[in-house]
Scaffold this motif. Structure first.
Motif, PDB file in Angstrom:
ATOM      1  N   SER A 153       0.839  -1.192   0.000  1.00 30.96           N
ATOM      2  CA  SER A 153       0.000   0.000   0.000  1.00 30.96           C
ATOM      3  C   SER A 153       0.874   1.242   0.000  1.00 30.96           C
ATOM      4  CB  SER A 153      -0.916  -0.008   1.228  1.00 30.96           C
ATOM      5  OG  SER A 153      -0.153  -0.051   2.413  1.00 30.96           O
ATOM      6  N   SER A 154       0.253   2.399  -0.139  1.00 30.66           N
ATOM      7  CA  SER A 154       1.011   3.642  -0.185  1.00 30.66           C
ATOM      8  C   SER A 154       1.695   3.904   1.149  1.00 30.66           C
ATOM      9  CB  SER A 154       0.092   4.816  -0.534  1.00 30.66           C
ATOM     10  OG  SER A 154      -0.933   4.941   0.436  1.00 30.66           O
ATOM     11  N   SER A 155       2.796   4.638   1.103  1.00 26.46           N
ATOM     12  CA  SER A 155       3.572   4.945   2.301  1.00 26.46           C
ATOM     13  C   SER A 155       3.249   6.350   2.788  1.00 26.46           C
ATOM     14  CB  SER A 155       5.068   4.836   1.993  1.00 26.46           C
ATOM     15  OG  SER A 155       5.843   5.366   3.039  1.00 26.46           O
ATOM     16  N   SER A 156       3.411   6.549   4.095  1.00 24.47           N
ATOM     17  CA  SER A 156       3.215   7.881   4.664  1.00 24.47           C
ATOM     18  C   SER A 156       4.465   8.741   4.526  1.00 24.47           C
ATOM     19  CB  SER A 156       2.837   7.767   6.149  1.00 24.47           C
ATOM     20  OG  SER A 156       3.856   7.094   6.871  1.00 24.47           O
ATOM     21  N   ALA A 157       5.566   8.137   4.064  1.00 28.93           N
ATOM     22  CA  ALA A 157       6.812   8.881   3.896  1.00 28.93           C
ATOM     23  C   ALA A 157       6.656   9.920   2.787  1.00 28.93           C
ATOM     24  CB  ALA A 157       7.954   7.928   3.567  1.00 28.93           C
ATOM     25  N   GLU A 158       7.354  11.029   2.929  1.00 31.74           N
ATOM     26  CA  GLU A 158       7.280  12.098   1.943  1.00 31.74           C
ATOM     27  C   GLU A 158       8.316  11.868   0.848  1.00 31.74           C
ATOM     28  OE1 GLU A 158       7.520  15.946   3.621  1.00 31.74           O
ATOM     29  OE2 GLU A 158       5.869  15.640   5.037  1.00 31.74           O
ATOM     30  N   GLY A 159       7.845  11.630  -0.356  1.00 32.08           N
ATOM     31  CA  GLY A 159       8.747  11.452  -1.476  1.00 32.08           C
ATOM     32  C   GLY A 159       9.055   9.996  -1.760  1.00 32.08           C
ATOM     33  N   LEU A 160       9.395   9.728  -3.014  1.00 36.40           N
ATOM     34  CA  LEU A 160       9.651   8.368  -3.473  1.00 36.40           C
ATOM     35  C   LEU A 160      10.900   7.775  -2.825  1.00 36.40           C
ATOM     36  CD1 LEU A 160       8.428   6.302  -5.377  1.00 36.40           C
ATOM     37  CD2 LEU A 160       9.779   7.280  -7.243  1.00 36.40           C
ATOM     38  N   GLU A 161      11.953   8.574  -2.697  1.00 33.71           N
ATOM     39  CA  GLU A 161      13.186   8.065  -2.095  1.00 33.71           C
ATOM     40  C   GLU A 161      12.959   7.670  -0.635  1.00 33.71           C
ATOM     41  OE1 GLU A 161      17.891   9.263  -1.403  1.00 33.71           O
ATOM     42  OE2 GLU A 161      16.445  10.804  -1.997  1.00 33.71           O
ATOM     43  N   ALA A 162      12.271   8.523   0.120  1.00 31.34           N
ATOM     44  CA  ALA A 162      12.011   8.220   1.531  1.00 31.34           C
ATOM     45  C   ALA A 162      11.160   6.968   1.675  1.00 31.34           C
ATOM     46  CB  ALA A 162      11.326   9.408   2.200  1.00 31.34           C
ATOM     47  N   ALA A 163      10.175   6.807   0.782  1.00 32.37           N
ATOM     48  CA  ALA A 163       9.316   5.623   0.841  1.00 32.37           C
ATOM     49  C   ALA A 163      10.107   4.361   0.527  1.00 32.37           C
ATOM     50  CB  ALA A 163       8.154   5.778  -0.138  1.00 32.37           C
ATOM     51  N   CYS A 164      11.028   4.455  -0.441  1.00 33.87           N
ATOM     52  CA  CYS A 164      11.846   3.300  -0.816  1.00 33.87           C
ATOM     53  C   CYS A 164      12.757   2.893   0.335  1.00 33.87           C
ATOM     54  CB  CYS A 164      12.662   3.633  -2.058  1.00 33.87           C
ATOM     55  SG  CYS A 164      13.573   2.230  -2.749  1.00 33.87           S
TER      56      CYS A 164
END
Length: 308
Positions: free
Chosen positions: A213-224
Motif C-alpha cells: 500500500s502507499s507509504s506515509s513517507a514524503e517522497g519516493l526516495e524516503a518511501a523506498c
C-alpha cells in the motif's frame, strides 16, 4: 530453513522493532480483522494496538508490546521448532500447545526471554502445510504478561490467512542471470537460481516482488528507504551503508532504487515502483561476493517490468 534459525530471527526482529517505535499512548477498542500490510494475514487487533511502521504487524508502543507477522516459503515441518529438543539458552520454553489456525496445523509456544534490558514474555505461533508457513510472534514486558496474555493469544489464534487472495497488480518481468520463478502464491513472487532446492538454503540469492500500500513517507526516495529498513528490521538485521540511492525508470514510470550493504556480508537491492494508490516492491538480496551477476540480474527485472 532451520526451525532454530527462524526462532532467533523472528524474536530478534520483533524485539528490536519494539525499541524503535515512538510512544503513542493511544488506547482504542478491539478492531475488526484487517490485513497486515505486506502479508495475506488478517488480524483482529487487541485493544490499544495499531499498525506498526517498523515491522509487519501491530504495536502497542506505550506498553512495549508487539505482534510481528511473517510468511515463509518453507514447510511447517521445517519451520516449527521441536519442543522436545528445545536448546536455546536465551529463550526458555515454558510450554506449548498443538492448535489449528486459519485451517492449518499449528503450534503455540509460550516463551520467556532474558536480556535486552529485562525479562520479556513471548508467544510464537507457527503454522502451515507442506509448502509454506505462517509465523506470528507476540511479545511484551514481563510485568504486562498477566494483562496481555489472553488478548494476544486470542489475536494469534483468530488470525485469518487469505491464501486465496489474488494480486491487484498483474505484471511480467524477466530477471537476468539464472533467476527463475520458484514461488507464485498470488501475493508474493520469489525468484531464485535455477535448480535451488525448496526451502531456499540460507544465503541463496533471491528476488522478491510484492504489492504494498502507499507509504506515509514524503517522497519516493524516503518511501523506498522506509521499505528497505522495514524489511531488514523484520529479519532482525541492520543496514551498514547505503551505496547508492537514485531515481530509475521501470514500467514506463519514475521509480526509485537503493543499493545497500547489510550485516552478515549481504548486499540488498530494492526498487519501488508506484502503481495506482500503492506500489510494487522489487527486493533482491545476495552475498556481497555475488554482486556480479546478481545486482545486474535484479536491475534487469526492474527494467523489463511490464504492468498488465
Amino acid at each position: 530453513m532451520r526451525a532454530t534459525f527462524v526462532l532467533g530471527l523472528l524474536l530478534l526482529g520483533v524485539a528490536s522493532a519494539c525499541s524503535r517505535e515512538p510512544a503513542s499512548g493511544t488506547v482504542q477498542a478491539a478492531l475488526p480483522h484487517r490485513r497486515i500490510e505486506g502479508t495475506r494475514v488478517e488480524l483482529s487487533a487487541p485493544r490499544g494496538f495499531e499498525p506498526s511502521e517498523a515491522v509487519q504487524g501491530l504495536v502497542r508502543s506505550d506498553a512495549r508490546a508487539k505482534i510481528g507477522v511473517f510468511e515463509l516459503p518453507a514447510p511447517f515441518a521445517e519451520t516449527a521448532p521441536d519442543p522436545t529438543q528445545w536448546s536455546d539458552e536465551e529463550v526458555r520454553l515454558v510450554r506449548w500447545e498443538a492448535v489449528r489456525v486459519a485451517e492449518v496445523e499449528a503450534r503455540l509456544y509460550h516463551l520467556e526471554r532474558r536480556g535486552g534490558g529485562g525479562e520479556r514474555r513471548s508467544w510464537m505461533l507457527v503454522g502451515g502445510d507442506a509448502q509454506e508457513s505462517l509465523v506470528m510472534v507476540a511479545e511484551c514486558d514481563n510485568e504486562l504478561a498477566a494483562e496481555l496474555e489472553q488478548p494476544l493469544r486470542e489475536c494469534l489464534l483468530g488470525a485469518r490467512w487469505r491464501r486465496d487472495v489474488a494480486p491487484v497488480i498483474s505484471f511480467e518481468l524477466q530477471p537476468g542471470a539464472d533467476l527463475v520463478l520458484v514461488r507464485d502464491d498470488g501475493a508474493v513472487h520469489v525468484y531464485a537460481p535455477r535448480g535451488t532446492p525448496s526451502p531456499l538454503p540460507e544465503g541463496t540469492p533471491f528476488l522478491l516482488v510484492a504489492q504494498v500500500s502507499s507509504s506515509s513517507a514524503e517522497g519516493l526516495e524516503a518511501a523506498c528507504r522506509e521499505r528497505l529498513e522495514g524489511a531488514l528490521g523484520a529479519a532482525g538485521t541492520r543496514l551498514r551503508a547505503v551505496e547508492s540511492s537514485v531515481a530509475v525508470a521501470s514500467a514506463g514510470r519514475k521509480a526509485w532504487e537503493v543499493v545497500a550493504s547489510v550485516e552478515n556480508g549481504l548486499l540488498a537491492w530494492i526498487t519501488l515502483v508506484p502503481v495506482g494508490d500503492g506500489a510494487l516492491v522489487l527486493q533482491g538480496q545476495c552475498r556481497a561476493t555475488q554482486r556480479e551477476p546478481y545486482l545486474a540480474a535484479f536491475r534487469a527485472a526492474a527494467t523489463s517490468l511490464v504492468l498488465e
